[in-house]
Design an enzyme around this catalytic site. Structure first.
Site, PDB file in Angstrom:
ATOM      1  N   CYS A   2       0.828  -1.211   0.000  1.00 25.78           N
ATOM      2  CA  CYS A   2       0.000   0.000   0.000  1.00 25.78           C
ATOM      3  C   CYS A   2       0.860   1.259   0.000  1.00 25.78           C
ATOM      4  O   CYS A   2       1.987   1.266   0.484  1.00 25.78           O
ATOM      5  CB  CYS A   2      -0.885   0.035   1.248  1.00 25.78           C
ATOM      6  N   ARG A  27       4.784   0.949  -6.043  1.00 25.54           N
ATOM      7  CA  ARG A  27       4.777   0.078  -4.850  1.00 25.54           C
ATOM      8  C   ARG A  27       3.900  -1.152  -5.064  1.00 25.54           C
ATOM      9  O   ARG A  27       4.013  -2.120  -4.322  1.00 25.54           O
ATOM     10  CB  ARG A  27       4.316   0.853  -3.615  1.00 25.54           C
ATOM     11  N   TRP A  75      -2.846  -2.484  -1.733  1.00 26.79           N
ATOM     12  CA  TRP A  75      -2.410  -3.813  -2.167  1.00 26.79           C
ATOM     13  C   TRP A  75      -3.144  -4.770  -1.242  1.00 26.79           C
ATOM     14  O   TRP A  75      -2.846  -4.846  -0.047  1.00 26.79           O
ATOM     15  CB  TRP A  75      -0.897  -3.939  -2.010  1.00 26.79           C
ATOM     16  N   ASN A  99      -1.524   1.249   6.019  1.00 21.80           N
ATOM     17  CA  ASN A  99      -0.628   0.277   5.368  1.00 21.80           C
ATOM     18  C   ASN A  99      -0.128  -0.644   6.468  1.00 21.80           C
ATOM     19  O   ASN A  99       0.390  -0.198   7.476  1.00 21.80           O
ATOM     20  CB  ASN A  99       0.557   0.995   4.693  1.00 21.80           C
ATOM     21  N   GLY A 100      -0.325  -1.947   6.279  1.00 21.85           N
ATOM     22  CA  GLY A 100       0.131  -2.913   7.277  1.00 21.85           C
ATOM     23  C   GLY A 100      -0.943  -3.959   7.512  1.00 21.85           C
ATOM     24  O   GLY A 100      -1.935  -4.031   6.788  1.00 21.85           O
ATOM     25  N   GLU A 478      18.349 -15.884 -10.027  1.00 26.05           N
ATOM     26  CA  GLU A 478      17.873 -14.523 -10.317  1.00 26.05           C
ATOM     27  C   GLU A 478      17.224 -14.476 -11.691  1.00 26.05           C
ATOM     28  O   GLU A 478      16.207 -13.816 -11.887  1.00 26.05           O
ATOM     29  CB  GLU A 478      19.029 -13.538 -10.213  1.00 26.05           C
ATOM     30  N   LYS A 482      13.405 -13.121 -12.261  1.00 29.49           N
ATOM     31  CA  LYS A 482      13.124 -11.990 -13.160  1.00 29.49           C
ATOM     32  C   LYS A 482      12.069 -12.376 -14.179  1.00 29.49           C
ATOM     33  O   LYS A 482      11.124 -11.653 -14.439  1.00 29.49           O
ATOM     34  CB  LYS A 482      14.387 -11.556 -13.901  1.00 29.49           C
ATOM     35  N   GLU A 485       8.467 -12.988 -12.574  1.00 29.02           N
ATOM     36  CA  GLU A 485       7.719 -11.878 -11.977  1.00 29.02           C
ATOM     37  C   GLU A 485       7.190 -10.892 -13.004  1.00 29.02           C
ATOM     38  O   GLU A 485       6.243 -10.166 -12.740  1.00 29.02           O
ATOM     39  CB  GLU A 485       8.529 -11.159 -10.908  1.00 29.02           C
ATOM     40  N   HIS A 501      18.287 -35.664 -10.934  1.00 31.12           N
ATOM     41  CA  HIS A 501      17.675 -36.308  -9.762  1.00 31.12           C
ATOM     42  C   HIS A 501      16.176 -36.039  -9.695  1.00 31.12           C
ATOM     43  O   HIS A 501      15.632 -35.742  -8.638  1.00 31.12           O
ATOM     44  CB  HIS A 501      18.393 -35.835  -8.495  1.00 31.12           C
ATOM     45  N   LYS A 600       6.643  -3.361  -4.728  1.00 29.96           N
ATOM     46  CA  LYS A 600       8.071  -3.032  -4.769  1.00 29.96           C
ATOM     47  C   LYS A 600       8.728  -3.313  -3.429  1.00 29.96           C
ATOM     48  O   LYS A 600       9.856  -3.779  -3.367  1.00 29.96           O
ATOM     49  CB  LYS A 600       8.259  -1.561  -5.134  1.00 29.96           C
TER      50      LYS A 600
HETATM   51  C1  AGP Z   1      12.859  -8.570  -7.139  1.00 31.91           C
HETATM   52  O1  AGP Z   1      12.760  -8.287  -8.520  1.00 31.91           O
HETATM   53  C2  AGP Z   1      11.550  -8.385  -6.407  1.00 31.91           C
HETATM   54  N1  AGP Z   1      11.077  -7.069  -6.571  1.00 31.91           N
HETATM   55  C3  AGP Z   1      11.640  -8.865  -4.975  1.00 31.91           C
HETATM   56  O2  AGP Z   1      12.080 -10.203  -4.985  1.00 31.91           O
HETATM   57  C4  AGP Z   1      12.581  -8.070  -4.054  1.00 31.91           C
HETATM   58  O3  AGP Z   1      13.921  -8.328  -4.406  1.00 31.91           O
HETATM   59  C5  AGP Z   1      12.341  -8.535  -2.619  1.00 31.91           C
HETATM   60  O4  AGP Z   1      10.997  -8.247  -2.294  1.00 31.91           O
HETATM   61  C6  AGP Z   1      13.266  -7.864  -1.609  1.00 31.91           C
HETATM   62  O5  AGP Z   1      13.046  -6.486  -1.605  1.00 31.91           O
HETATM   63  P1  AGP Z   1      14.104  -5.547  -0.832  1.00 31.91           P
HETATM   64  O6  AGP Z   1      15.417  -5.732  -1.540  1.00 31.91           O
HETATM   65  O7  AGP Z   1      13.554  -4.167  -0.946  1.00 31.91           O
HETATM   66  O8  AGP Z   1      14.166  -6.029   0.587  1.00 31.91           O
END
Ligand code: AGP
Length: 605
Positions: A2, A27, A75, A99-100, A478, A482, A485, A501, A600
């Site tokens: 949020c 966000r 969110w 937010n929370g 990674e 990428k 997501e 395996h 984010k």
């Molecule tokens: C990565 O592309 C994502 N946005 C997500 O995995 C992110 O790396 C993760 O939420 C950690 O966020 P931070 O580095 O702000 O703690």
């Protein structure tokens, strides 16, 4: 997560709040709303599911001028995506955004008999009704009575109907920053909503009360004592949060990586080797540690995985990498001799913050690698190694990952030097090779058309596998994330030697396999694994170095990165994987910068 913004001052609150919500879109959210204190001091609310643009269009109906208000991008955590569940929530004389997560909200519904009053499914509305029940004309007193009842995380922005022009805010775990500017007083979830008005801001201390008026932004304890918060100077400006002609923030941020790496590395070199004296990180911290524990989430955790693959053979001390959401509930084998490294771009990820707090409870020294200045994790760590990537707006982390790697490589080099594993020349050589990886990354980024063609080969894939060994395995983690997501294709990373395996059962004709083969030390083994998937009909995309010999027919596509030492392929490889994911997402016509369901900064558990 949020996004929250509050404004009060001489300008149009509607315009400032709607623009702020646009700044906070990155966000991640699924609905948005505003509440405006109108001239006649009644509070007008407007809520819309979908994009902020829907809210902006609907807000054209609001003609009356307003000079204070609050806004929210939601969110969803409790309750579906609906206008009813969209914030702000109004309860009697109280209007608030949140937010929370209030974990005990069900218990509070029963305790205050709210079943029949609630119009939404949210925990936030429960807080609003309780606050209204406590409100007798003194906002601080009512808020002070509410907070002890709440379990979980919150940042609230609150208006009281009989306090026109005043905005109150309070937080616990979830972030809030504020500023008093020439345009008025603002409070928001993060700096991106404030930066158009001011680069000076402060972080609202937890469980302190912020009171905004058109002429002030003041912080109080709940005993009524005013405190002066530390004013922070942002290390970037509004310009940095614009696309500048790139079609997406993600593409812009991929291109920004070489400069971000220089900004993160060069200021920390003295006589050609890493030097953290300006960061306040003493050599004793590195020299005395007998092991390292890394905790992070997502991409940040993958950076930790790469650091482990580098540090253990180099420094010969154990390095453990934990997913922060697991680590925080474990009884970790850490102590005062364990250096705990916390990695977080936002510095607000709630699981990573909890891991930090656990580590401190065990008496371990904590060092955080963070991109956002003054963030909660940065402020609570014993030591901070800031990365200088500037704001990362795209949800998919790119430049933040690269600068995290750079920071961790610098730390590894200094660690090796202070522990006598490197002499001065070796440390200089390592640092020079790290720097040489930056132009190699630039070369890869110039090949984006070739990489786009690779991406177009896999647009319709249902499942994709990324395989590698050693450092290449940490890169494959990674690469898979990428792609997942932002393209919504199921992608899985696998240690190349582990495929046999079980998982190789999933390799059938045409299944794409992205094989990363840059570690020459184990190249033959990795190529054997490639042969095994090729023999089962996989569509092989092989990423390897310029001079690596590849037998004909082994791969369907080969992408070559410049010839550099195994340990320093990190940045060019990162760029290839980022661009593959980017072009697949673009090719599928998806929302590259704000992918569905994602946020984010994950500030809820
Ligand atoms: C990565 O592309 C994502 N946005 C997500 O995995 C992110 O790396 C993760 O939420 C950690 O966020 P931070 O580095 O702000 O703690």
């Amino acid at each position: 997560m949020c996004g929250i913004i509050g404004y009060t001052g001489p300008l149009s609150a509607k315009e400032i709040i709607l623009n702020g919500l646009t700044q906070l879109e990155y966000r991640g959210y699924d609905s948005a709303g505003i509440a405006l204190c109108m001239e006649s001091s009644y509070i007008r609310m407007l809520k819309k599911t979908g994009k902020v643009s829907n809210l902006k269009e609907a807000s054209k109906q609001i003609k009356e001028v307003s000079h204070s208000g609050i806004g929210h991008t939601r969110w969803a955590t409790h309750g579906c995506v609906s206008e009813n569940n969209t914030h702000p929530h109004q309860a009697g004389r109280v209007t608030l955004v949140h937010n929370g997560i209030i974990e005990n909200y069900h218990q509070l519904i029963c305790q205050f008999g709210l079943e029949k009053k609630l119009k939404s499914e949210t925990d936030s509305e429960v807080a609003a009704w309780i606050l209204d029940s406590f409100y007798q004309g003194d906002p601080a007193e009512a808020i002070g009575r509410l907070l002890p009842l709440l379990e979980g995380s919150y940042s609230f922005c609150i208006m009281f109907e009989d306090c026109p022009g005043e905005i109150y805010a309070v937080r616990s775990v979830s972030p809030l920053v504020a500023a008093y500017t020439h345009s008025g007083a603002l409070v928001a979830s993060d700096l991106t909503a404030l930066i158009p008005y001011s680069r000076q801001y402060f972080v609202l201390p937890e469980k302190h009360l912020l009171k905004l008026t058109a002429y002030s932004a003041k912080v109080y304890t709940f005993e009524g004592r005013e405190i002066m918060p530390e004013i922070i100077e942002a290390d970037w400006n509004m310009d940095a949060a614009m696309k500048h002609g790139f079609s997406h923030f993600m593409l812009k941020e991929i291109h920004e990586q070489p400069e971000a790496l220089n900004q993160t590395i060069l200021p920390r070199l003295t006589d050609g080797i890493p030097d953290f004296s300006q960061d306040g990180i003493p050599d004793s911290l590195l020299k005395n540690c007998t092991r390292i524990q890394i905790a992070a989430c997502g991409t940040a955790m993958h950076a930790g995985m790469a650091a482990r693959a580098l540090i253990e053979p180099l420094v010969r001390i154990p390095v453990t990498v934990s997913i922060a959401s697991e680590f925080r509930y474990e009884e970790p084998l850490i102590d005062k001799n364990t250096l705990v490294i916390i990695i977080s771009q936002s510095g607000e990820t709630i699981d990573t913050l909890a891991a930090l707090r656990l580590a401190k409870n065990y008496g371990s020294p904590t060092l955080s690698v963070v991109n956002v200045k003054g963030s909660t994790i940065a402020r609570e760590s014993d030591y901070v190694l800031y990365t200088h990537a500037g704001p990362e707006i795209a949800v998919a982390s790119t430049k933040a990952y690269s600068v995290q790697l750079a920071a961790l490589y610098l730390l590894s080099c200094r660690l090796a030097y202070v522990k006598g594993r490197f002499n001065l020349d070796q440390a200089k050589g390592f640092t020079n090779k790290l720097l040489s990886s930056i132009p190699a990354m630039k070369e890869v980024i110039k090949c984006k058309n070739e990489i786009q063609a690779i991406g177009n080969e896999i647009l319709s894939a249902a499942d994709i596998f990324f395989i590698g060994r050693g450092l290449d395995y940490s890169f494959s983690l990674e690469g898979a994330l990428k792609l997942k997501e932002i393209s919504y294709i199921h992608a899985e990373a696998y240690a190349a030697g582990e495929l046999k395996h079980g998982t190789i059962a999933l390799i059938s004709p045409g299944v794409p396999v992205v094989a990363i083969a840059t570690q020459e030390r184990i190249l033959g083994k990795t190529l054997s694994n490639v042969k095994e998937v090729k023999a089962r009909g996989a569509f092989v995309i092989l990423i390897t170095k310029e001079e690596t010999e590849i037998s004909p027919g082994l791969a369907d596509v080969i992408f070559r990165i410049p010839q550099i030492e195994d340990r320093f392929t990190i940045f060019p490889i990162a760029a290839v994987l980022q661009l593959i994911a980017y072009f697949v997402s673009v090719g599928k016509g998806l929302d590259v910068d704000q992918p569905r369901n994602l946020a984010k900064s994950v500030t809820v558990e």
